[in-house]
Design an enzyme around this catalytic site. Sequence first.
Site, PDB file in Angstrom:
ATOM      1  N   ASP A  41       0.825  -1.202   0.000  1.00 14.45           N
ATOM      2  CA  ASP A  41       0.000   0.000   0.000  1.00 14.45           C
ATOM      3  C   ASP A  41       0.866   1.262   0.000  1.00 14.45           C
ATOM      4  OD1 ASP A  41      -2.843   1.073   0.523  1.00 14.45           O
ATOM      5  OD2 ASP A  41      -1.697   2.066   2.089  1.00 14.45           O
ATOM      6  N   GLU A  64       1.470  -0.604  -5.194  1.00 13.03           N
ATOM      7  CA  GLU A  64       0.403   0.337  -5.576  1.00 13.03           C
ATOM      8  C   GLU A  64       1.079   1.653  -6.009  1.00 13.03           C
ATOM      9  OE1 GLU A  64      -3.402   2.828  -3.816  1.00 13.03           O
ATOM     10  OE2 GLU A  64      -1.615   2.491  -2.643  1.00 13.03           O
TER      11      GLU A  64
HETATM   12  C1  GLC Z   1      -4.213   3.141  -0.635  1.00 11.79           C
HETATM   13  C2  GLC Z   1      -5.509   2.370  -0.513  1.00 11.79           C
HETATM   14  C3  GLC Z   1      -6.575   3.286  -0.008  1.00 11.79           C
HETATM   15  C4  GLC Z   1      -6.153   3.827   1.341  1.00 11.79           C
HETATM   16  C5  GLC Z   1      -4.783   4.467   1.275  1.00 11.79           C
HETATM   17  C6  GLC Z   1      -4.214   4.725   2.636  1.00 11.79           C
HETATM   18  O1  GLC Z   1      -4.281   4.132  -1.586  1.00 11.79           O
HETATM   19  O2  GLC Z   1      -5.834   1.793  -1.746  1.00 11.79           O
HETATM   20  O3  GLC Z   1      -7.808   2.639   0.094  1.00 11.79           O
HETATM   21  O4  GLC Z   1      -7.083   4.791   1.763  1.00 11.79           O
HETATM   22  O5  GLC Z   1      -3.844   3.659   0.609  1.00 11.79           O
HETATM   23  O6  GLC Z   1      -3.756   3.536   3.228  1.00 11.79           O
END
Ligand code: GLC
Length: 540
Positions: free
Chosen positions: A206, A251
């Site tokens: 993440d 991500e």
């Molecule tokens: C990422 C997740 C999202 C979350 C953020 C903070 O972007 O996909 O859902 O709010 O991280 O952890």
Amino acid sequence: MITSKEQSAEWWLDMNLYQIYVRSFADSNGDGVGDIAGITQHLQYLADLGINAIWLTPFYPSPQADMGYDVADYRNVDPTYGTLDDFDAMVAKAHSLNVRVFIDIVPNHTSSQHPWFQAALKAAPGSAERNRYIFVDGRDGGKLPPNAWGGWTTTEPWTKVDTQWYLHMFSAEQPDLNWRNPEVREEFKNTLRFWMNRGVDGLRVDAPTLLIKPELTAKQAEDNLPDLFPIYAEWRKMLDEEFGPRCMIGEVFDDAETGMENFVDKAHMNQIFCFDYQEAPWQADEFKDIIDSWVTTTREHGSSSVWVSSSHDLIRQVSYLGFPDPKNKGSDIGPEDEQPDLELGTRRTRAMTLMTMWLPGAICTYYGEELGLPDHTTLTDADLQGHDMDRDGCRSPMPWASDKPNLGFSTAARAWLPQPQVYRELAVDVQQQSDTSMLSLYRALFKKRQELGLAAGDVTFIDTDTDDVIVARNGNICLAINFGDDAAPMPAGEVIAKSLPDIDVTDDLPANAAVWLYQDWAVEDDDDEDDDEDNSTDSE
Ligand code: GLC
């Protein structure tokens, strides 16, 4: 059963990954919230669909300020979602079905309820407890935030506690960790070991770009890549040495070139998600560029694309493509907003599904995408559960059975979020009865993708007369997809899949539709590339 010996190297390159938003997938205990045992009950459904890996969004103990992306304990299961035993049973069942398991690891921040943060609040400025986070003296005797950085989902990423302020790129309930502190690094490696020892096969990392902050005088908080890469390189080394082939997907919102150079070459992640694909406008040239750069560049770096069309942070594809000229994806559509045309959105999504399933690489399917679920676009303020951003529209509970309460998601009087009316006719049981449903299309395409070896193939674009169409081949399979409003000429070849049941093979290719055509290029290859008419369609 997957044993470590059978873990073929690089199994992720062509996987069919399925993102399970745990809260919304299946509720086994009737409390209105999805849970891990609910996932276990539906693993056979996923395996039958053609899925061979699942990614669970955070299920750890959490106050749910950001629906689990605020973790209070990294090595346990929130009681709402079950127990560690439930998790182990889920992994065992998944592996028995040859389905691999990814967890979501959230390293940038903890919950403000995490024991470390609670201890930091009680400790003095300059203490070891505060040094696990980013506590900084405020300006003007502590009255003003240390600098003028902006956050990711918050405009003011600093919150005052005494003379000091702590940094949070997301909400104040998600304080950022100090990744320059060796203790933080060790702690996370031990967390990874904990889950790997429970049989986890991969990590979805993440917000991985944010971990190392620059000097406080820098304009933004998120520009310190050289110091960031060693963190993941260390994870890689540990995973390789202690566990064997394990996958890390980041991500990362970069384009293919930057993402591969940074996160695959330098950070040693295996893959990053292709978010360009999810957010592209409905235009042939845009998709062509994305496909071209991602297929080529990922391969050059020994990786593959992870094609994403929908996720838990942005509106679902059916809703997005339901606007005539979709451009800005955004995270929600409210009752006061212009509403998408679901017939158009579904028709385009079916065409896009033919494209996705034909592409080389890995595919990430967001739960319910195989049903063609749209967003819930008429949620009232009373329905909304998300605190920071309204992202509930794409998180409605999965409809399993059209004639059951909460459409089979839960036996509770109320599910945590309501399902839109249209989910009834889109429920799994309804779609299973129909040869032409989205679910049947998905299943058939996953099967053909496997049989035809498309995931390991390559893409060659063919010149077309109109800019609205992509015609391209992957091995002997030609994709033709029409993004325009008018019918386009149908290329030669035997139609082996089509996005709409009623496309006549002798017809033109209708607007917002796609086909797969079998073309025997082995016979063709000596000929002029432009000489498309003579494609043999009857060999093999
Ligand atoms: C990422 C997740 C999202 C979350 C953020 C903070 O972007 O996909 O859902 O709010 O991280 O952890």
